[in-house]
Design a protein around this motif. Sequence first.
Motif, PDB file in Angstrom:
ATOM      1  N   GLN A 204       0.808  -1.221   0.000  1.00  0.00           N
ATOM      2  CA  GLN A 204       0.000   0.000   0.000  1.00  0.00           C
ATOM      3  C   GLN A 204       0.841   1.272   0.000  1.00  0.00           C
ATOM      4  OE1 GLN A 204      -3.241  -0.065  -0.565  1.00  0.00           O
ATOM      5  NE2 GLN A 204      -2.964  -2.290  -0.718  1.00  0.00           N
ATOM      6  N   GLY A 205       2.168   1.117  -0.072  1.00  0.00           N
ATOM      7  CA  GLY A 205       3.046   2.276  -0.157  1.00  0.00           C
ATOM      8  C   GLY A 205       3.048   3.146   1.078  1.00  0.00           C
ATOM      9  N   VAL A 206       2.897   2.539   2.238  1.00  0.00           N
ATOM     10  CA  VAL A 206       2.792   3.292   3.489  1.00  0.00           C
ATOM     11  C   VAL A 206       4.083   3.150   4.288  1.00  0.00           C
ATOM     12  CG1 VAL A 206       1.562   3.497   5.685  1.00  0.00           C
ATOM     13  CG2 VAL A 206       0.295   3.021   3.581  1.00  0.00           C
ATOM     14  N   ASP A 207       4.652   4.286   4.670  1.00  0.00           N
ATOM     15  CA  ASP A 207       5.823   4.300   5.539  1.00  0.00           C
ATOM     16  C   ASP A 207       5.419   3.736   6.905  1.00  0.00           C
ATOM     17  OD1 ASP A 207       7.965   4.863   7.172  1.00  0.00           O
ATOM     18  OD2 ASP A 207       8.066   6.996   6.672  1.00  0.00           O
ATOM     19  N   PRO A 208       6.080   2.683   7.391  1.00  0.00           N
ATOM     20  CA  PRO A 208       5.691   2.108   8.684  1.00  0.00           C
ATOM     21  C   PRO A 208       5.850   3.056   9.852  1.00  0.00           C
ATOM     22  CG  PRO A 208       7.740   1.132   7.880  1.00  0.00           C
ATOM     23  CD  PRO A 208       7.177   1.930   6.756  1.00  0.00           C
ATOM     24  N   ALA A 209       6.635   4.135   9.688  1.00  0.00           N
ATOM     25  CA  ALA A 209       6.821   5.094  10.773  1.00  0.00           C
ATOM     26  C   ALA A 209       5.711   6.142  10.816  1.00  0.00           C
ATOM     27  CB  ALA A 209       8.174   5.794  10.624  1.00  0.00           C
ATOM     28  N   ARG A 210       4.831   6.141   9.836  1.00  0.00           N
ATOM     29  CA  ARG A 210       3.782   7.167   9.804  1.00  0.00           C
ATOM     30  C   ARG A 210       2.831   6.990  10.986  1.00  0.00           C
ATOM     31  NH1 ARG A 210       0.246   7.964   4.441  1.00  0.00           N
ATOM     32  NH2 ARG A 210       2.331   8.505   3.704  1.00  0.00           N
ATOM     33  N   PRO A 211       2.540   8.058  11.740  1.00  0.00           N
ATOM     34  CA  PRO A 211       1.574   7.944  12.839  1.00  0.00           C
ATOM     35  C   PRO A 211       0.201   7.524  12.315  1.00  0.00           C
ATOM     36  CG  PRO A 211       2.836   9.972  13.027  1.00  0.00           C
ATOM     37  CD  PRO A 211       3.156   9.392  11.674  1.00  0.00           C
ATOM     38  N   GLY A 212      -0.504   6.752  13.107  1.00  0.00           N
ATOM     39  CA  GLY A 212      -1.822   6.301  12.680  1.00  0.00           C
ATOM     40  C   GLY A 212      -2.739   7.446  12.337  1.00  0.00           C
ATOM     41  N   ARG A 213      -2.678   8.537  13.093  1.00  0.00           N
ATOM     42  CA  ARG A 213      -3.598   9.649  12.856  1.00  0.00           C
ATOM     43  C   ARG A 213      -3.293  10.388  11.558  1.00  0.00           C
ATOM     44  NH1 ARG A 213      -2.022  14.312  17.312  1.00  0.00           N
ATOM     45  NH2 ARG A 213       0.030  14.863  16.475  1.00  0.00           N
ATOM     46  N   ASP A 214      -2.126  10.119  10.956  1.00  0.00           N
ATOM     47  CA  ASP A 214      -1.797  10.752   9.674  1.00  0.00           C
ATOM     48  C   ASP A 214      -2.280   9.938   8.475  1.00  0.00           C
ATOM     49  OD1 ASP A 214      -0.633  12.749  11.089  1.00  0.00           O
ATOM     50  OD2 ASP A 214       1.437  12.266  10.560  1.00  0.00           O
ATOM     51  N   LEU A 215      -2.835   8.759   8.725  1.00  0.00           N
ATOM     52  CA  LEU A 215      -3.442   7.998   7.643  1.00  0.00           C
ATOM     53  C   LEU A 215      -4.830   8.542   7.342  1.00  0.00           C
ATOM     54  CD1 LEU A 215      -2.765   4.260   8.601  1.00  0.00           C
ATOM     55  CD2 LEU A 215      -1.654   5.541   6.788  1.00  0.00           C
ATOM     56  N   THR A 216      -5.233   8.458   6.091  1.00  0.00           N
ATOM     57  CA  THR A 216      -6.623   8.738   5.765  1.00  0.00           C
ATOM     58  C   THR A 216      -7.453   7.476   5.996  1.00  0.00           C
ATOM     59  OG1 THR A 216      -6.381   8.054   3.453  1.00  0.00           O
ATOM     60  CG2 THR A 216      -5.895  10.368   3.973  1.00  0.00           C
ATOM     61  N   HIS A 217      -8.736   7.660   6.157  1.00  0.00           N
ATOM     62  CA  HIS A 217      -9.618   6.510   6.310  1.00  0.00           C
ATOM     63  C   HIS A 217      -9.564   5.635   5.064  1.00  0.00           C
ATOM     64  CE1 HIS A 217     -13.441   4.245   6.383  1.00  0.00           C
ATOM     65  NE2 HIS A 217     -13.258   4.256   7.687  1.00  0.00           N
ATOM     66  N   GLU A 218      -9.447   6.270   3.898  1.00  0.00           N
ATOM     67  CA  GLU A 218      -9.358   5.515   2.647  1.00  0.00           C
ATOM     68  C   GLU A 218      -8.117   4.624   2.632  1.00  0.00           C
ATOM     69  OE1 GLU A 218      -9.416   6.365  -2.185  1.00  0.00           O
ATOM     70  OE2 GLU A 218      -8.919   7.983  -0.781  1.00  0.00           O
ATOM     71  N   ARG A 219      -6.986   5.154   3.115  1.00  0.00           N
ATOM     72  CA  ARG A 219      -5.764   4.358   3.113  1.00  0.00           C
ATOM     73  C   ARG A 219      -5.882   3.200   4.113  1.00  0.00           C
ATOM     74  NH1 ARG A 219      -0.695   5.278   1.151  1.00  0.00           N
ATOM     75  NH2 ARG A 219      -1.927   6.301  -0.457  1.00  0.00           N
ATOM     76  N   TRP A 220      -6.468   3.472   5.274  1.00  0.00           N
ATOM     77  CA  TRP A 220      -6.674   2.383   6.218  1.00  0.00           C
ATOM     78  C   TRP A 220      -7.562   1.293   5.608  1.00  0.00           C
ATOM     79  CZ3 TRP A 220      -5.570  -1.007   9.468  1.00  0.00           C
ATOM     80  CH2 TRP A 220      -6.560  -1.786  10.080  1.00  0.00           C
ATOM     81  N   SER A 221      -8.616   1.677   4.926  1.00  0.00           N
ATOM     82  CA  SER A 221      -9.507   0.695   4.303  1.00  0.00           C
ATOM     83  C   SER A 221      -8.755  -0.155   3.294  1.00  0.00           C
ATOM     84  CB  SER A 221     -10.695   1.399   3.627  1.00  0.00           C
ATOM     85  OG  SER A 221     -11.498   2.057   4.586  1.00  0.00           O
ATOM     86  N   ALA A 222      -7.829   0.467   2.561  1.00  0.00           N
ATOM     87  CA  ALA A 222      -7.035  -0.281   1.582  1.00  0.00           C
ATOM     88  C   ALA A 222      -6.107  -1.280   2.279  1.00  0.00           C
ATOM     89  CB  ALA A 222      -6.231   0.677   0.710  1.00  0.00           C
ATOM     90  N   ILE A 223      -5.498  -0.862   3.396  1.00  0.00           N
ATOM     91  CA  ILE A 223      -4.633  -1.776   4.157  1.00  0.00           C
ATOM     92  C   ILE A 223      -5.456  -2.952   4.671  1.00  0.00           C
ATOM     93  CG2 ILE A 223      -3.237  -2.020   6.245  1.00  0.00           C
ATOM     94  CD1 ILE A 223      -2.418   0.929   5.876  1.00  0.00           C
ATOM     95  N   TRP A 224      -6.614  -2.661   5.245  1.00  0.00           N
ATOM     96  CA  TRP A 224      -7.467  -3.728   5.779  1.00  0.00           C
ATOM     97  C   TRP A 224      -7.888  -4.702   4.673  1.00  0.00           C
ATOM     98  CZ3 TRP A 224      -9.053  -5.736  10.303  1.00  0.00           C
ATOM     99  CH2 TRP A 224     -10.137  -6.618  10.269  1.00  0.00           C
ATOM    100  N   THR A 225      -8.327  -4.164   3.553  1.00  0.00           N
ATOM    101  CA  THR A 225      -8.758  -5.020   2.437  1.00  0.00           C
ATOM    102  C   THR A 225      -7.622  -5.911   1.971  1.00  0.00           C
ATOM    103  OG1 THR A 225     -10.393  -3.390   1.724  1.00  0.00           O
ATOM    104  CG2 THR A 225      -9.689  -5.015   0.088  1.00  0.00           C
ATOM    105  N   ASP A 226      -6.412  -5.369   1.936  1.00  0.00           N
ATOM    106  CA  ASP A 226      -5.253  -6.151   1.518  1.00  0.00           C
ATOM    107  C   ASP A 226      -4.944  -7.249   2.541  1.00  0.00           C
ATOM    108  OD1 ASP A 226      -3.619  -6.461  -0.678  1.00  0.00           O
ATOM    109  OD2 ASP A 226      -1.997  -5.246   0.138  1.00  0.00           O
TER     110      ASP A 226
END
Length: 269
Positions: free
Chosen positions: A172-194
């Motif tokens: 999903q192209g997400v830096d593992p150091a990114r704080p959770g609150r800096d994710l968008t809901h859309e990006r979280w949904s993509a991580i969950w779906t994956d």
Amino acid sequence: MPEGHTIHRLAGEHRRAFAGTAVHAESPQGRFAAGALRIDGRVLTEADAHGKHLLLGFDDDRWLHVHLGIYGKYTFGPAPAPPPTGMVRLRLSTTEEYADLRGPNTCELLDPDEKKALHARLGPDPLRADAEPELAWRRIGRSRTSIGTLLMDQSVVAGVGNIYRAEALFRQGVDPARPGRDLTHERWSAIWTDLVFLMAEGVRAGHIDTVRPEHTPEAMGRPPRVDGHGGEVYVYRRSTMPCFLCGTEVRTEVLSGRNLFWCPTCQRA
């Protein structure tokens, strides 16, 4: 430590071997002798999994709770069962099959209320039909903690281990150091779906493969992975090797006591 797909496969193995059958239970090692005596002769009615926790239900409303931890493992085989070797904590057997449990972190009996409390303290499991990813998002979306740490917190998301964490974040192209609150809901949904997709494939195949069809060894003309892990991955245990997509050296560091792997180019901050 086995990840969630392994525990769901074990639940399936118990359903196949013992569901609807009275089982003989014993503890050759002796450490679970009292518990084995209580379920000896009982019918195994259900086999469930939540995250890294295996739950076997019996006809007296007791539940056997097993957490394998780092060293635990199961062995299944046809009857008659051979004399137990090694430290067998629990043996379940019928006239057709047996299962030996060795070295678990937890092997205990729970009543229905205790089982309910166990589920309550675990986050949603991507492999469960009753999973509610929004429960995880409520924690993640307001947390200053890195998403790499949050995904390994079993009270946030249950069943995800080091491999699925690294691979889902890479895909999903997400830096593992990114704080959770800096994710968008859309990006979280993509991580969950994956995670739902990857972990279901792990249940089906019995090992973890995370590379997309266009990145397999055959498609890319590269050597296959040679590793006890047993599957094709993007970054897990590929420290200092070039990323398949961009050629950047895969990096690693210790995060929350576990080795984290990521590509600094494909997973930009």
